[in-house]
Motif scaffolding. Structure first.
Motif, PDB file in Angstrom:
ATOM      1  N   PRO A   1       7.753  36.998  51.949  1.00 45.68           N
ATOM      2  CA  PRO A   1       7.421  35.847  52.161  1.00 45.68           C
ATOM      3  C   PRO A   1       5.893  36.256  53.016  1.00 45.68           C
ATOM      4  N   ALA A   2       5.854  37.137  54.058  1.00 44.35           N
ATOM      5  CA  ALA A   2       4.712  37.341  54.486  1.00 44.35           C
ATOM      6  C   ALA A   2       3.411  37.813  53.739  1.00 44.35           C
ATOM      7  N   THR A   3       3.799  38.480  52.521  1.00 36.91           N
ATOM      8  CA  THR A   3       2.837  38.754  51.713  1.00 36.91           C
ATOM      9  C   THR A   3       2.261  37.655  50.682  1.00 36.91           C
ATOM     10  N   PHE A   4       3.304  36.933  50.102  1.00 39.57           N
ATOM     11  CA  PHE A   4       2.732  35.886  49.195  1.00 39.57           C
ATOM     12  C   PHE A   4       2.498  34.438  49.509  1.00 39.57           C
ATOM     13  N   LEU A   5       3.244  34.034  50.599  1.00 39.91           N
ATOM     14  CA  LEU A   5       3.036  32.754  51.189  1.00 39.91           C
ATOM     15  C   LEU A   5       1.560  32.482  51.602  1.00 39.91           C
ATOM     16  N   PRO A   6       0.916  33.319  52.203  1.00 35.57           N
ATOM     17  CA  PRO A   6      -0.608  33.371  52.542  1.00 35.57           C
ATOM     18  C   PRO A   6      -1.463  33.177  51.672  1.00 35.57           C
ATOM     19  N   ARG A   7      -1.024  33.667  50.713  1.00 40.55           N
ATOM     20  CA  ARG A   7      -1.658  33.604  49.199  1.00 40.55           C
ATOM     21  C   ARG A   7      -1.866  32.324  48.552  1.00 40.55           C
ATOM     22  N   LEU A   8      -1.103  31.361  49.251  1.00 38.51           N
ATOM     23  CA  LEU A   8      -1.219  29.989  48.651  1.00 38.51           C
ATOM     24  C   LEU A   8      -2.629  29.498  49.153  1.00 38.51           C
ATOM     25  N   SER A   9      -3.306  29.989  50.045  1.00 38.62           N
ATOM     26  CA  SER A   9      -4.647  29.748  50.490  1.00 38.62           C
ATOM     27  C   SER A   9      -5.749  30.211  49.577  1.00 38.62           C
ATOM     28  N   VAL A  10      -6.347  29.460  49.023  1.00 38.55           N
ATOM     29  CA  VAL A  10      -7.624  30.013  48.171  1.00 38.55           C
ATOM     30  C   VAL A  10      -8.415  30.837  48.687  1.00 38.55           C
ATOM     31  N   ARG A  11      -8.764  30.660  50.205  1.00 40.36           N
ATOM     32  CA  ARG A  11      -9.585  31.591  50.862  1.00 40.36           C
ATOM     33  C   ARG A  11      -9.178  32.843  50.982  1.00 40.36           C
ATOM     34  N   ILE A  12      -7.975  33.133  51.126  1.00 30.12           N
ATOM     35  CA  ILE A  12      -7.348  34.336  51.299  1.00 30.12           C
ATOM     36  C   ILE A  12      -7.275  35.101  49.793  1.00 30.12           C
ATOM     37  N   ARG A  13      -6.876  34.383  49.078  1.00 28.81           N
ATOM     38  CA  ARG A  13      -6.900  34.751  47.423  1.00 28.81           C
ATOM     39  C   ARG A  13      -8.124  35.389  47.051  1.00 28.81           C
ATOM     40  N   GLU A  14      -9.250  34.519  47.655  1.00 27.90           N
ATOM     41  CA  GLU A  14     -10.639  35.399  47.119  1.00 27.90           C
ATOM     42  C   GLU A  14     -10.957  36.357  47.997  1.00 27.90           C
ATOM     43  N   ARG A  15     -10.546  36.399  49.205  1.00 23.41           N
ATOM     44  CA  ARG A  15     -10.996  37.522  50.010  1.00 23.41           C
ATOM     45  C   ARG A  15     -10.119  38.965  49.924  1.00 23.41           C
ATOM     46  N   GLU A  16      -8.953  38.630  49.516  1.00 23.29           N
ATOM     47  CA  GLU A  16      -8.024  40.013  49.534  1.00 23.29           C
ATOM     48  C   GLU A  16      -7.512  40.199  47.847  1.00 23.29           C
ATOM     49  N   PRO A  17      -7.574  41.457  47.685  1.00 27.23           N
ATOM     50  CA  PRO A  17      -7.133  41.896  46.194  1.00 27.23           C
ATOM     51  C   PRO A  17      -5.790  41.339  45.906  1.00 27.23           C
ATOM     52  N   GLU A  18      -5.596  41.186  44.529  1.00 32.13           N
ATOM     53  CA  GLU A  18      -4.395  40.953  43.788  1.00 32.13           C
ATOM     54  C   GLU A  18      -3.379  41.741  44.474  1.00 32.13           C
ATOM     55  N   VAL A  19      -2.130  41.242  44.479  1.00 35.17           N
ATOM     56  CA  VAL A  19      -0.816  41.803  45.075  1.00 35.17           C
ATOM     57  C   VAL A  19       0.044  41.385  43.935  1.00 35.17           C
ATOM     58  N   ASP A  20       0.975  42.587  43.500  1.00 33.01           N
ATOM     59  CA  ASP A  20       2.032  42.215  42.715  1.00 33.01           C
ATOM     60  C   ASP A  20       3.286  42.527  43.560  1.00 33.01           C
ATOM     61  N   TRP A  21       4.536  42.441  42.938  1.00 29.86           N
ATOM     62  CA  TRP A  21       5.832  42.466  43.695  1.00 29.86           C
ATOM     63  C   TRP A  21       6.040  43.932  43.981  1.00 29.86           C
ATOM     64  N   ARG A  22       5.390  45.163  43.674  1.00 30.08           N
ATOM     65  CA  ARG A  22       5.797  46.362  43.859  1.00 30.08           C
ATOM     66  C   ARG A  22       5.199  46.902  45.221  1.00 30.08           C
ATOM     67  N   ALA A  23       4.120  46.268  45.515  1.00 34.61           N
ATOM     68  CA  ALA A  23       3.177  46.850  46.800  1.00 34.61           C
ATOM     69  C   ALA A  23       4.213  46.359  47.994  1.00 34.61           C
ATOM     70  N   PRO A  24       4.857  45.091  48.138  1.00 30.08           N
ATOM     71  CA  PRO A  24       5.607  44.812  49.388  1.00 30.08           C
ATOM     72  C   PRO A  24       6.942  45.559  49.143  1.00 30.08           C
ATOM     73  N   LEU A  25       7.586  45.846  47.920  1.00 31.68           N
ATOM     74  CA  LEU A  25       8.776  46.699  47.914  1.00 31.68           C
ATOM     75  C   LEU A  25       8.458  47.965  48.607  1.00 31.68           C
ATOM     76  N   VAL A  26       7.439  48.721  48.121  1.00 32.44           N
ATOM     77  CA  VAL A  26       7.106  49.907  49.224  1.00 32.44           C
ATOM     78  C   VAL A  26       6.952  49.850  50.505  1.00 32.44           C
ATOM     79  N   VAL A  27       6.359  48.582  50.954  1.00 30.62           N
ATOM     80  CA  VAL A  27       6.119  48.611  52.486  1.00 30.62           C
ATOM     81  C   VAL A  27       7.414  48.089  53.021  1.00 30.62           C
ATOM     82  N   GLY A  28       8.239  47.391  52.378  1.00 29.80           N
ATOM     83  CA  GLY A  28       9.344  46.893  52.881  1.00 29.80           C
ATOM     84  C   GLY A  28      10.484  48.087  53.140  1.00 29.80           C
ATOM     85  N   TRP A  29      10.433  48.964  51.994  1.00 28.24           N
ATOM     86  CA  TRP A  29      11.337  50.338  52.110  1.00 28.24           C
ATOM     87  C   TRP A  29      10.938  51.349  52.944  1.00 28.24           C
TER      88      TRP A  29
END
Length: 531
Positions: free
Chosen positions: A319-347
């Motif tokens: 949720p901390a990875t994807f919920l903030p990306r509901l904001s257009v400003r954050i999506r424009e400022r930060e690179p695209e993220v798929d499900w694999r990056a938070p999986l690595v960070v979580g593990w």
């Protein structure tokens, strides 16, 4: 622990860490396994973690060297995910893991369970970032993991103090707890901000690399102690000072930078090796102190807490990875993220020595009140640390390879490096032309040509790494140049030794000549070391 035992610990852990470099097993895991095995070897003394040593004497230098090596600009660019993990996640894990432990373990008071939650909340990303760099993870993931490890200890220590006060009857209100947290955080940052400028000024003013490096060794302890003296976060003070000095390291002379890098690499290697070995060596103590709980019963509780720690991290990370990306400003400022990056960070949420040090600092009796279930909390902390290091540490590399995350683009990095070097060389060449035009800087033509040759060599070296490879040796032209340069330097070095042995020059002169060769060899191979 006497002097001989300390020397034996450092020597053995360094040898095992050195052996790990020749194996695919990450050094932290091999050290922990060796510690677990050595704990029951006859004749091996008890090595009990002392929080009065770990927190003020081992944690500051490890934090400092990590902060100096971190990129302030990268951390600032990723401040949102770093803050969500280092502050938000730690507080969430304190409450969530604490509540789950309270439900799981009969007769464990909620206040004691919250102490356990705070103790096991902060991941130790030393092992995770080492694996991430070795496997070439994207820079953003590595930066986030490293940034989390710099700050989360401060959050966890403060949460622990609040929970401990509640557990021994000195309960704080929510407002009081938040106030203490704000004091620790803002105070630690404030102390760091106050110290960083005068320390940097002093480093530049001393003008002696030996004195500057002596000061460098004292900096983390001074920052930590100064902050703790005013009841602020020593962790944050060290991090702030380290980030500032690392960002301004270019303003210190080259001799200091060369020595400082070597000194801190050695310090970090020795401390990290000893710390992970110490984790494994705690097994006899925590089992012996388990008290009324049977080992079988405690093992079931340990498995439950381990699962809770792992699951709670994923409950927060996604949720901390994807919920903030509901904001257009954050999506424009930060690179695209798929499900694999938070999986690595979580593990990558392995726990480490800070959790154990905090657990060992839990008092048996505080202000006449006995801490409930202290021995069980210590055991559950130990098993959680070992479980995450072994289970997650061993499976993280194959998980990263399986996910096939896009690694670093070596060609793009080399191209950017070549372009940067080209622009710098052009500026240097213009500066050289201006200087030689002044009669006060007149040089014989061979010496002026030598300056231009050295400059041209630096400019072409990186471009050559992008060029063709020698079909016979597999080397680039730059690789061949460096190899031949080393062969020539080795030949000179042998002659200097022969002349010293023949008493044609003395030892002092030989050391002077060898130092010049060492500097030339270091310059010739600086790119190889960076690779």
């Amino acid at each position: 622990m006497d002097a001989l035992q300390l020397v034996a610990l450092v020597a053995a852990s360094a040898a095992i860490a050195g052996l790990a470099r020749r194996t695919p097993v990450p050094a932290p895991l091999l050290l922990v396994a060796a510690g677990l095995a050595a704990a029951y070897v006859p004749g091996v003394p008890d090595y009990t973690l002392d929080p009065h040593i770990v927190l003020p004497l081992i944690l500051p230098p490890l934090l400092y060297t990590a902060a100096v090596d971190s990129s302030y600009l990268d951390l600032r660019a990723n401040i949102r995910p770093v803050a969500l993990l280092s502050v938000g996640y730690v507080l969430f894990a304190t409450v969530a893991v604490g509540w789950l432990a309270y439900v799981l373990v009969p007769d464990l008071p909620l206040t004691a369970a919250l102490v356990l939650g705070a103790v096991v909340a902060p991941p130790d990303a030393v092992a995770a970032t080492a694996i991430a760099r070795k496997l070439g993870l994207p820079n953003r993931i590595t930066t986030i993991l490293q940034g989390e490890s710099l700050v989360n200890d401060a959050t966890a220590i403060t949460a622990y103090k609040v929970a401990l006060a509640a557990a021994v009857g000195e309960g704080l209100s929510w407002a009081g707890g938040l106030g203490e947290f704000a004091l620790a955080a803002l105070g630690g940052i404030g102390v760091g901000l106050v110290l960083m400028v005068p320390i940097h000024w002093l480093r530049r003013t001393l003008g002696d690399s030996l004195l500057q490096n002596t000061l460098s060794l004292l900096i983390p302890f001074v920052a930590y102690a100064a902050a703790e003296e005013v009841h602020a976060s020593g962790v944050l003070a060290v991090v702030v000072v380290g980030l500032f000095l690392g960002h301004r390291a270019w303003q210190v002379d080259f001799a200091t930078r060369l020595q400082e890098e070597a000194v801190w690499k050695m310090v970090a290697f020795v401390l990290e090796s000893a710390v992970f070995a110490l984790i494994g060596l705690q097994l006899p103590y925590v089992v012996r102190e388990l008290g009324p709980y049977g080992i079988g019963e405690a093992a079931w509780y340990a498995a439950g807490v381990f699962v809770a720690v792992v699951v709670v991290r994923f409950v927060w990370v996604y949720p901390a990875t994807f919920l903030p990306r509901l904001s257009v400003r954050i999506r424009e400022r930060e690179p695209e993220v798929d499900w694999r990056a938070p999986l690595v960070v979580g593990w990558a949420g392995m726990r480490g020595v800070v959790s154990l040090a905090i657990a060992f600092s839990i008092p048996v009796v505080a202000d006449g009140v006995e801490f409930p279930a202290r021995n069980l909390v210590l055991f559950l902390t130990f098993t959680t640390v070992i479980g995450t290091l072994v289970v997650q540490g061993l499976t993280l590399p194959p998980l990263i390879r399986f996910l096939k995350l896009p690694g670093k683009d070596r060609y793009a990095e080399t191209l950017a490096e070549a372009q940067a070097q080209s622009e710098a060389s052009q500026a240097a060449e213009a500066r050289l032309d201006a200087l030689l035009a002044d009669e006060r800087n007149a040089l014989p033509q061979p010496l002026a040509d030598r300056l231009r040759t050295v400059l041209e060599r630096r400019r072409n070296a990186v471009w050559e790494r992008l060029g063709a490879v020698n079909e016979v040796t597999g080397e680039t032209a730059d690789d061949t140049y460096r190899r031949l340069s080393r062969e020539m330097i080795d030949a000179e070095r042998e002659v200097f030794v022969q002349l010293r042995d023949a008493r044609r020059i003395d030892d002092e002169m030989m050391r002077t000549l060898l130092r010049r060769l060492d500097l030339e060899e270091a310059a010739a191979y600086r790119e190889e070391a960076a690779d």
